[in-house]
Design a protein around this motif. Sequence first.
Motif, PDB file in Angstrom:
ATOM      1  N   ARG A 114      44.427  38.153  44.106  1.00  0.00           N
ATOM      2  CA  ARG A 114      44.944  38.957  43.005  1.00  0.00           C
ATOM      3  C   ARG A 114      46.419  38.609  42.806  1.00  0.00           C
ATOM      4  O   ARG A 114      47.216  38.783  43.709  1.00  0.00           O
ATOM      5  N   PRO A 115      46.766  38.078  41.660  1.00  0.00           N
ATOM      6  CA  PRO A 115      48.166  37.709  41.489  1.00  0.00           C
ATOM      7  C   PRO A 115      49.064  38.927  41.460  1.00  0.00           C
ATOM      8  O   PRO A 115      48.705  39.940  40.870  1.00  0.00           O
ATOM      9  N   ALA A 116      50.192  38.836  42.148  1.00  0.00           N
ATOM     10  CA  ALA A 116      51.144  39.949  42.170  1.00  0.00           C
ATOM     11  C   ALA A 116      52.105  39.866  41.001  1.00  0.00           C
ATOM     12  O   ALA A 116      53.036  40.633  40.909  1.00  0.00           O
ATOM     13  N   LEU A 123      55.294  42.739  39.451  1.00  0.00           N
ATOM     14  CA  LEU A 123      55.079  44.127  39.062  1.00  0.00           C
ATOM     15  C   LEU A 123      54.740  44.942  40.298  1.00  0.00           C
ATOM     16  O   LEU A 123      53.680  44.791  40.877  1.00  0.00           O
ATOM     17  N   ARG A 124      55.613  45.835  40.642  1.00  0.00           N
ATOM     18  CA  ARG A 124      55.421  46.612  41.862  1.00  0.00           C
ATOM     19  C   ARG A 124      54.153  47.451  41.784  1.00  0.00           C
ATOM     20  O   ARG A 124      53.449  47.625  42.765  1.00  0.00           O
ATOM     21  N   ALA A 125      53.847  47.955  40.599  1.00  0.00           N
ATOM     22  CA  ALA A 125      52.715  48.869  40.478  1.00  0.00           C
ATOM     23  C   ALA A 125      51.398  48.202  40.863  1.00  0.00           C
ATOM     24  O   ALA A 125      50.459  48.872  41.259  1.00  0.00           O
ATOM     25  N   GLU A 127      50.465  46.548  43.339  1.00  0.00           N
ATOM     26  CA  GLU A 127      50.045  46.710  44.731  1.00  0.00           C
ATOM     27  C   GLU A 127      49.477  48.100  44.983  1.00  0.00           C
ATOM     28  O   GLU A 127      48.875  48.351  46.006  1.00  0.00           O
ATOM     29  N   GLU A 128      49.698  49.010  44.070  1.00  0.00           N
ATOM     30  CA  GLU A 128      49.293  50.392  44.308  1.00  0.00           C
ATOM     31  C   GLU A 128      48.008  50.757  43.582  1.00  0.00           C
ATOM     32  O   GLU A 128      47.565  51.893  43.660  1.00  0.00           O
ATOM     33  N   LEU A 129      47.429  49.796  42.857  1.00  0.00           N
ATOM     34  CA  LEU A 129      46.249  50.100  42.056  1.00  0.00           C
ATOM     35  C   LEU A 129      45.026  49.375  42.614  1.00  0.00           C
ATOM     36  O   LEU A 129      45.146  48.424  43.373  1.00  0.00           O
ATOM     37  N   GLN A 132      40.534  46.560  39.704  1.00  0.00           N
ATOM     38  CA  GLN A 132      40.197  46.703  38.287  1.00  0.00           C
ATOM     39  C   GLN A 132      41.365  47.313  37.505  1.00  0.00           C
ATOM     40  O   GLN A 132      41.703  46.854  36.410  1.00  0.00           O
ATOM     41  N   GLU A 133      42.000  48.329  38.101  1.00  0.00           N
ATOM     42  CA  GLU A 133      43.133  48.961  37.425  1.00  0.00           C
ATOM     43  C   GLU A 133      44.282  47.967  37.250  1.00  0.00           C
ATOM     44  O   GLU A 133      44.943  47.941  36.209  1.00  0.00           O
ATOM     45  N   GLU A 136      43.503  45.668  34.425  1.00  0.00           N
ATOM     46  CA  GLU A 136      43.680  46.338  33.137  1.00  0.00           C
ATOM     47  C   GLU A 136      45.166  46.508  32.805  1.00  0.00           C
ATOM     48  O   GLU A 136      45.583  46.347  31.662  1.00  0.00           O
ATOM     49  N   LEU A 137      45.951  46.809  33.826  1.00  0.00           N
ATOM     50  CA  LEU A 137      47.387  46.967  33.596  1.00  0.00           C
ATOM     51  C   LEU A 137      48.014  45.640  33.164  1.00  0.00           C
ATOM     52  O   LEU A 137      48.884  45.611  32.284  1.00  0.00           O
TER      53      LEU A 137
ATOM     54  N   PHE B 113      57.499  41.847  46.420  1.00  0.00           N
ATOM     55  CA  PHE B 113      57.070  40.742  45.573  1.00  0.00           C
ATOM     56  C   PHE B 113      56.920  39.444  46.341  1.00  0.00           C
ATOM     57  O   PHE B 113      57.326  38.386  45.895  1.00  0.00           O
ATOM     58  N   ASP B 116      51.208  35.816  47.353  1.00  0.00           N
ATOM     59  CA  ASP B 116      49.984  36.583  47.189  1.00  0.00           C
ATOM     60  C   ASP B 116      49.087  36.644  48.419  1.00  0.00           C
ATOM     61  O   ASP B 116      48.125  37.402  48.443  1.00  0.00           O
TER      62      ASP B 116
END
Lengths: 150, 300
Positions: A114-116, A123-125, A127-129, A132-133, A136-137, B113, B116
Amino acid sequence: MSISRSSIGGARTISIVVIGLVAGAVLLSPRNGEQDSLGDYLRASRKATGLTLRAVEAMTGVTNGYLSQIEGRSAKQPSPNVLYKLAGAYGIDYSDLLVRAGHRIPSAESSAGRPATLAGIPLRALEELTEQEAAELRNYLAYIRQKRVS
Amino acid sequence: MSVLQIASSEDEVRRYARGALVAAGLGDRVPVPVEEVAAAVNLRREDLFDLGGDAPPEILAIMRKLKGKVFGLLAVEERRYYIDTTVSTERQRFTEAHEIGHDALPWHRAAYFGEDKTTLAPDTRVGLEAEANLFSSEILFAGDRFNREADDYAPSLNVPLSLAGSFQTSAAATLRRYVWGSDRDLAIIVTGLRRGGDGSLPVFAELTCESPRFRAKYGAITDLLPARINTALYPSLSSVNPHRRGSVDPCEVVLSSRRGSIAFIAEGFANGYNGFILLYRKRRLDGNRRLDGKRLKLIT
């Protein structure tokens, strides 16, 4: 955002010979090996710079007593804040220290690949989802960015 | 993380937050204009859910899913943070300052960051989020300013609840900051609102805190409390419930401490999600100012 990894003391395994039971080597987990190597690695890095513990204390504010505990392996997981300061003082890779200290761990299978980042934007968010979320984000933000450009 | 590390990290976080306040050149302005703090560190604010009127249905569907889950996010290299502007002003301000913290604290960037193949360890993530929360608190309460102002008044629940309006902070965050940063003997017990069979309420130990002076005198408040509060300990307990928002009449709470049994005045408050019980000692001669009731503006 790509992070370069230091070539000094990378992931390693430790061999133990159990006499009379197993005529071979038992490989400990790489994570244990990395954790155990943190103190040695930091000591070697400090010595390579020619700094004493007291000089490092003066540079970073990390007490020489605590530095000694880290190097002697009695403090196994210094905080990211402390590692950041030591990385700066010794000129070594902070991201690598995070991995060695166990602050960053191998990604779970579900999140592997999953690319960060989104088009180079960390995008910090994400890692918290859930996966699937996060997907979508990413699509959602791609739309916002495209709208901003057009 | 050890106590030593956490103390070290707290000092650093506060130093960076105060540096950001100074860089923004805000002087004594309250509420702290968070967007100006962001501008001082070259970050721009964007509305996360403002799509205009022509968004395609699939994007609108995603937006509906994300609402309530994502309140803010930070795109470091783009120098932007995105905020859900449909939530309360207090919540927005907290999220903004929190995201700025992730950018301003230099050890956070590579931690979040990294490449991955690795991800943040759960305990590390909790620690970093706590640091960003502390950064946010330092910004919103303008460093020491809030506590200096609060300690000018005799201890009372009305003090933080009144100042919350000036600082545009939530009642819950303000109550905890009031106690945490006070030079007085204060403690706050935070409870859940779901009653047990015996009518007791659970103590949320991770949110319950005391001032440094209280800790030095009596010990950590969580060490003086049972896991659940009942009416034998706190007679006004029945007034702390999910259906009532606002203050609860004061009563006396006696706790066993290393100084023996100590009687505290207990003032209660509920915001619909949690109960809060402020503890302080009554003084015979208290020369401090008291808040004029007319000035009160309760934030719930």
